[in-house]
Design a protein around this motif. Structure first.
Motif, short mmCIF file in Angstrom:
data_model
loop_
_atom_site.label_atom_id
_atom_site.label_comp_id
_atom_site.label_asym_id
_atom_site.label_seq_id
_atom_site.Cartn_x
_atom_site.Cartn_y
_atom_site.Cartn_z
N UNK A 100 1.10 -1.02 0.45
CA UNK A 100 0.08 0.09 -0.23
C UNK A 100 0.88 1.23 -0.16
N UNK A 101 0.59 1.92 -0.74
CA UNK A 101 1.64 3.61 -0.80
C UNK A 101 1.66 4.24 0.86
N UNK A 102 0.69 3.78 1.71
CA UNK A 102 1.56 4.67 3.27
C UNK A 102 2.83 3.54 3.17
N UNK A 103 2.59 2.03 2.85
CA UNK A 103 4.10 1.33 3.80
C UNK A 103 5.26 1.40 2.91
N UNK A 104 5.05 2.48 1.87
CA UNK A 104 6.07 3.22 1.17
C UNK A 104 7.08 3.54 2.20
N UNK A 105 6.66 4.22 3.06
CA UNK A 105 7.38 4.82 4.48
C UNK A 105 8.59 4.22 5.16
N UNK A 106 8.08 2.70 5.55
CA UNK A 106 8.49 1.69 5.50
C UNK A 106 9.62 1.30 5.35
N UNK A 107 9.63 1.64 4.27
CA UNK A 107 10.56 0.85 3.55
C UNK A 107 12.04 1.65 3.08
N UNK A 108 12.92 1.10 3.04
CA UNK A 108 14.24 1.44 2.75
C UNK A 108 14.42 2.00 1.14
N UNK A 109 14.18 2.80 1.24
CA UNK A 109 14.66 3.24 -0.31
C UNK A 109 15.39 4.14 -0.35
N UNK A 110 16.16 4.53 -2.25
CA UNK A 110 16.94 5.30 -2.30
C UNK A 110 16.61 6.99 -2.14
N UNK A 111 17.03 7.51 -2.09
CA UNK A 111 17.29 8.86 -1.71
C UNK A 111 15.63 9.74 -2.48
N UNK A 112 15.98 9.71 -4.24
CA UNK A 112 15.54 10.19 -4.70
C UNK A 112 13.62 9.70 -4.70
#
Length: 142
Positions: A118-130
C-alpha cells in the motif's frame, strides 16, 4: 535530497524512468535492488536508464519487459511526477509514471525480490533518496 552546488555543477546528467504499477487492490509494486549493485537491498520502483535515442516512455516499456517480463502499451503510462537529485557527481532526473494495466505477471528477473505494498507502507521501506519524495504524491494519486 541533495541540492546541486552552483559553484560545482554536475559533470553529467542521468535520466531514469520508473513505473508505479498499481494493482486492482490499490497496491504498488516495488522491487529490491540485488547484491552487487549500488544501493543494494533498497526497495525501488521498477524502471531504469533512458538510453540515447529513446523516449522516456519507450525506455520504460523496454525496462519493464526486461526487469519484470510484462508488456505495457504506451497509452497505459500516465506521467505522474519527477524527482531531481545528485547521485555522486551526476545529476539524476527520475521520471515516474503510473501504470494500472499491463500484460503478464511480474517476475523478478533483475531484482532480489518483489513486493506489493500500500502507498503508506512505502514510508517504512528503505528506498533510494530520489524515491522518497515521491511517496506522498503517490499516496494522493492512488
Amino acid at each position: 535530497m541533495s541540492v546541486p552546488d552552483p559553484g560545482n555543477p554536475p559533470k553529467t546528467g542521468l535520466v531514469v524512468v520508473a513505473a508505479a504499477l498499481v494493482d486492482r487492490d490499490g497496491r504498488l509494486l516495488v522491487q529490491q535492488r540485488p547484491e552487487g549493485l549500488s544501493m543494494a537491498g533498497l526497495w525501488e520502483f521498477p524502471g531504469g536508464k533512458v538510453e540515447p535515442g529513446e523516449t522516456p516512455e519507450r525506455a520504460l516499456i523496454r525496462e519493464l519487459a526486461e526487469e519484470l517480463g510484462v508488456d505495457v502499451e504506451q497509452a497505459c503510462l500516465a506521467p505522474a511526477c519527477f524527482a531531481s537529485d545528485m547521485l555522486g557527481d551526476r545529476h539524476l532526473l527520475l521520471l515516474l509514471y503510473v501504470c494500472r494495466k499491463w500484460h503478464g505477471t511480474p517476475v523478478a528477473h533483475h531484482a532480489s525480490a518483489l513486493r506489493w505494498v500500500r502507498p503508506i507502507e512505502l514510508y517504512g521501506l528503505a528506498m533510494p533518496p530520489a524515491d522518497k519524495p515521491l511517496i506522498g504524491l503517490l499516496e494522493a494519486l492512488v
